[in-house]
Design a protein around this motif. Structure first.
Motif, PDB file in Angstrom:
ATOM      1  N   ALA A  56      -5.427   6.036  -1.793  1.00  0.00           N
ATOM      2  CA  ALA A  56      -5.818   6.293  -0.404  1.00  0.00           C
ATOM      3  C   ALA A  56      -5.872   7.796  -0.152  1.00  0.00           C
ATOM      4  CB  ALA A  56      -4.825   5.638   0.559  1.00  0.00           C
ATOM      5  N   ARG A  57      -4.985   8.542  -0.806  1.00  0.00           N
ATOM      6  CA  ARG A  57      -4.974   9.991  -0.630  1.00  0.00           C
ATOM      7  C   ARG A  57      -6.264  10.616  -1.155  1.00  0.00           C
ATOM      8  NH1 ARG A  57      -0.948  13.844   0.272  1.00  0.00           N
ATOM      9  NH2 ARG A  57      -1.529  15.944  -0.404  1.00  0.00           N
ATOM     10  N   ALA A  58      -6.778  10.086  -2.286  1.00  0.00           N
ATOM     11  CA  ALA A  58      -8.034  10.600  -2.839  1.00  0.00           C
ATOM     12  C   ALA A  58      -9.184  10.343  -1.870  1.00  0.00           C
ATOM     13  CB  ALA A  58      -8.323   9.954  -4.193  1.00  0.00           C
ATOM     14  N   TYR A  59      -9.199   9.142  -1.284  1.00  0.00           N
ATOM     15  CA  TYR A  59     -10.203   8.842  -0.267  1.00  0.00           C
ATOM     16  C   TYR A  59     -10.076   9.809   0.899  1.00  0.00           C
ATOM     17  CZ  TYR A  59     -11.511   6.881   4.247  1.00  0.00           C
ATOM     18  OH  TYR A  59     -11.977   6.739   5.532  1.00  0.00           O
ATOM     19  N   LEU A  71       0.855  -1.179   0.000  1.00  0.00           N
ATOM     20  CA  LEU A  71       0.000   0.000   0.000  1.00  0.00           C
ATOM     21  C   LEU A  71       0.899   1.240   0.000  1.00  0.00           C
ATOM     22  CD1 LEU A  71      -2.522  -1.134   2.779  1.00  0.00           C
ATOM     23  CD2 LEU A  71      -2.732  -1.451   0.310  1.00  0.00           C
ATOM     24  N   LYS A  72       0.304   2.403  -0.209  1.00  0.00           N
ATOM     25  CA  LYS A  72       1.060   3.654  -0.218  1.00  0.00           C
ATOM     26  C   LYS A  72       0.677   4.501   0.992  1.00  0.00           C
ATOM     27  CE  LYS A  72       2.808   2.783  -4.322  1.00  0.00           C
ATOM     28  NZ  LYS A  72       4.222   2.420  -4.500  1.00  0.00           N
ATOM     29  N   ARG A  73       1.673   5.035   1.665  1.00  0.00           N
ATOM     30  CA  ARG A  73       1.417   5.906   2.818  1.00  0.00           C
ATOM     31  C   ARG A  73       1.147   7.323   2.321  1.00  0.00           C
ATOM     32  NH1 ARG A  73       1.855   3.516   7.536  1.00  0.00           N
ATOM     33  NH2 ARG A  73       3.050   1.583   7.720  1.00  0.00           N
ATOM     34  N   GLY A  74      -0.099   7.557   1.895  1.00  0.00           N
ATOM     35  CA  GLY A  74      -0.463   8.842   1.314  1.00  0.00           C
ATOM     36  C   GLY A  74      -1.343   9.709   2.195  1.00  0.00           C
ATOM     37  N   LEU A  75      -1.747   9.194   3.364  1.00  0.00           N
ATOM     38  CA  LEU A  75      -2.650   9.947   4.235  1.00  0.00           C
ATOM     39  C   LEU A  75      -1.858  10.837   5.191  1.00  0.00           C
ATOM     40  CD1 LEU A  75      -5.239   7.139   5.090  1.00  0.00           C
ATOM     41  CD2 LEU A  75      -5.506   9.027   3.473  1.00  0.00           C
ATOM     42  N   MET A  76      -2.184  12.126   5.175  1.00  0.00           N
ATOM     43  CA  MET A  76      -1.489  13.091   6.019  1.00  0.00           C
ATOM     44  C   MET A  76      -2.229  13.265   7.343  1.00  0.00           C
ATOM     45  SD  MET A  76      -0.703  15.789   2.929  1.00  0.00           S
ATOM     46  CE  MET A  76       0.292  16.888   3.937  1.00  0.00           C
ATOM     47  N   ALA A  77      -1.645  14.071   8.233  1.00  0.00           N
ATOM     48  CA  ALA A  77      -2.222  14.258   9.561  1.00  0.00           C
ATOM     49  C   ALA A  77      -3.647  14.795   9.487  1.00  0.00           C
ATOM     50  CB  ALA A  77      -1.340  15.205  10.377  1.00  0.00           C
ATOM     51  N   ARG A  78      -3.892  15.774   8.619  1.00  0.00           N
ATOM     52  CA  ARG A  78      -5.232  16.349   8.517  1.00  0.00           C
ATOM     53  C   ARG A  78      -6.242  15.321   8.008  1.00  0.00           C
ATOM     54  NH1 ARG A  78      -6.468  18.253   3.274  1.00  0.00           N
ATOM     55  NH2 ARG A  78      -4.749  18.020   1.786  1.00  0.00           N
ATOM     56  N   HIS A  79      -5.787  14.403   7.145  1.00  0.00           N
ATOM     57  CA  HIS A  79      -6.683  13.351   6.666  1.00  0.00           C
ATOM     58  C   HIS A  79      -7.083  12.420   7.807  1.00  0.00           C
ATOM     59  CE1 HIS A  79      -4.530  13.951   2.567  1.00  0.00           C
ATOM     60  NE2 HIS A  79      -5.663  14.647   2.586  1.00  0.00           N
ATOM     61  N   ILE A  80      -6.086  11.973   8.582  1.00  0.00           N
ATOM     62  CA  ILE A  80      -6.348  11.042   9.679  1.00  0.00           C
ATOM     63  C   ILE A  80      -7.311  11.653  10.688  1.00  0.00           C
ATOM     64  CG2 ILE A  80      -5.304   9.778  11.582  1.00  0.00           C
ATOM     65  CD1 ILE A  80      -4.596   8.584   8.924  1.00  0.00           C
ATOM     66  N   ALA A 129     -14.847   5.479  -7.581  1.00  0.00           N
ATOM     67  CA  ALA A 129     -13.788   6.275  -8.205  1.00  0.00           C
ATOM     68  C   ALA A 129     -12.865   6.885  -7.164  1.00  0.00           C
ATOM     69  CB  ALA A 129     -14.409   7.371  -9.078  1.00  0.00           C
ATOM     70  N   LEU A 130     -13.434   7.431  -6.093  1.00  0.00           N
ATOM     71  CA  LEU A 130     -12.616   8.049  -5.047  1.00  0.00           C
ATOM     72  C   LEU A 130     -11.663   7.040  -4.422  1.00  0.00           C
ATOM     73  CD1 LEU A 130     -15.283  10.283  -3.240  1.00  0.00           C
ATOM     74  CD2 LEU A 130     -13.383  11.065  -4.672  1.00  0.00           C
TER      75      LEU A 130
END
Length: 497
Positions: free
Chosen positions: A158-161, A22-31, A152-153
């Motif tokens: 994961a970043r798009a989600y 998987l790709k670690r694309g989620l940032m702090a604001r996303h979490i 699609a999202l």
């Protein structure tokens, strides 16, 4: 090689091949927003009215406060484990390592099933919301369009989600903040011209209507409202810096959620008496009498119903978005641990478990069609998910209790934990006990009549025997045993980069 937390010892890091990461694309604001978005939704905007009507202003406030505290302990328990083991399998993996592989199997499939059945529920709700503006439109058209959007999202990355969830949750947060500010201004008389007293808190049987049983009845509603916050545990597996971002999200989310829920319920009950029939009539089908709409209209906002319809639509899409993500990541985690076919470990170049996402989409579409053309079957499937969220929370509490016990028994230093849950062991024990009370008391009314309402019993509790069947069945077939604390596996395994 990786430096493990254990006394400076070196432990081999087991990693899947790069093509399956998987790709670690989620940032702090996303979490942070994923956790907030998982808790704030139609349960607050719509169901809070029924809670106040049933238990009164004091009973509803106390119920949400206690459940909120319980969720805080669940989240801190999950946060400690997710910071140490940031993997997409989350509590399924933790149960396998620290309790029993059979429990991991049952928890994982229980969680996957709950999200799969949630998808069509949200699609149907989105269709109802759109009919507010387009009353003659097709039932299936809007649901199909929204299913395509959610797919699609999640298909992009994961970043798009996370980005979509950030904005969906942002709308809900802004609505709550504006609602609390407007409500306070109305109560003080700055809007409306005259202050509002406490008469609604003393009307009839208020503030505690129905006593303890009234509060117990709201525990389940409050619990449903908070369900979804645990998805942050899955998202930790794709966070850029889980050891920093997960604790930050846990610490920030609790106070914000508690403020929004308790603040909103106090304002609603201050301005609307619990005897108002509109509180019971509020639903996605009838947003005009949502407690939020009623308060905004009292403040003079003529377009309150239309605005709240938009907010509820974002809530529905947010939940659907998380449902798709949660189902896909949990199936991926199950496959990585050998509890689902290996094909579901397949990850595309953008880090999306593609076959897991395909299956979630197909099952979501089939379940949606079942809700239209086979309503009785879908109703039973929906009933089976009623306990899923609470079962997951019980599992998290048990996993954390054994995680911490095994960590200490094996001679590890608690200071090495990047995030340590406070109030251990009180936290997981309190959460476990309150969850069990809520689960067992879900439909206590079925046992209090002149004869037992067996249909009501089956509808309310069918999820428990189904979960136990998965657990016991896997245990018998695979001959698994409870993991001894001294044998608990703390070797860190990463499934994302």
């Amino acid at each position: 090689m990786n430096i493990n937390a254990q006394r400076g010892e070196t432990a081999m890091v087991v990693e899947p091949p790069p093509k399956e990461k998987l790709k670690r694309g989620l940032m702090a604001r996303h979490i942070t927003m994923i956790a907030i978005g998982g808790a704030i939704g139609t349960g607050l905007f719509v169901a809070s009215g029924a809670s106040i009507s049933t238990a009164g202003p004091g009973g509803a406030t106390l119920s949400y406060l206690l459940i909120g505290i319980m969720v805080y302990f669940i989240m801190t328990s999950l946060g400690e484990m997710a910071t140490f083991f940031p993997v997409s399998g989350s509590f399924e993996t933790y149960a396998t390592r620290f309790v029993d592989p059979a429990l991991g199997f049952a928890l994982g499939w229980n969680y996957w099933f709950s999200w799969i059945i949630t998808i069509p529920t949200e699609l149907a709700a989105a269709d109802i919301v759109m009919k507010y503006w387009f009353p003659n439109s097709s039932d299936i058209m809007w649901s199909a369009l929204f299913l395509g959007l959610l797919f699609a999202l999640n298909y992009l990355s994961a970043r798009a989600y996370g980005e979509a969830e950030f904005w969906f949750a942002g709308v809900k947060v802004v609505t709550c903040v504006v609602f609390i500010i407007v409500g306070v201004l109305v109560i003080l008389g700055i809007i409306g011209g005259h202050p509002v007293g406490l008469e609604n808190w003393h009307r009839g049987d208020a503030p505690f209507v129905g006593g303890f049983l009234g509060i117990l009845a709201i525990f389940m509603i409050a619990g449903f409202s908070f369900q979804g916050t645990e998805i942050v545990g899955l998202a930790a597996g794709e966070s850029k810096d889980p050891q920093k971002n997960v604790p930050k999200a846990i610490n920030a989310v609790f106070w914000r959620i508690l403020l929004f829920y308790i603040g909103a319920i106090i304002i609603i009950s201050w301005l609307i008496p619990y005897t108002d029939p509109n509180l019971l009539n509020s639903s996605v089908n009838n947003v005009a009498v949502s407690p939020f709409t009623l308060v905004f209209e009292r403040a003079g906002f003529a377009l309150a119903a239309s605005v709240m319809n938009v907010v509820i639509l974002t809530s529905v899409l947010s939940c659907g978005n998380s449902s798709m993500y949660g189902a896909a990541r949990m199936l991926y985690g199950l496959a990585v641990d050998g509890k689902a076919p290996k094909i579901f470990t397949k990850v595309n170049s953008r880090g999306v478990p593609i076959y897991s996402l395909y299956l979630a989409t197909v099952f979501g579409a089939v379940a949606f069609l079942a809700s239209i053309y086979g309503n009785s079957l879908y109703t039973w499937l929906l009933n089976a998910t009623g306990m899923c969220g609470f079962i997951t929370w019980v599992g998290i509490a048990v996993c954390h209790y054994r995680f911490r016990k095994a960590y200490i028994l094996q001679g590890r230093d608690l200071k090495d934990l990047k995030y340590r849950a406070k109030w251990f062991p009180f936290g997981p024990i309190f959460a476990f006990i309150l969850c069990m009370i809520v689960m067992l008391g879900q439909n206590y009314g079925a046992f209090t009549g002149s004869s037992i309402d067996w249909h009501g019993v089956v509808v309310a509790y069918i999820g428990i025997p189904l979960f136990l069947a998965c657990w016991i069945g896997y245990k018998i077939v695979k001959k698994t045993k409870i993991v001894a604390l001294k044998d608990a596996d703390f070797n860190i395994t990463y499934d994302a980069d």
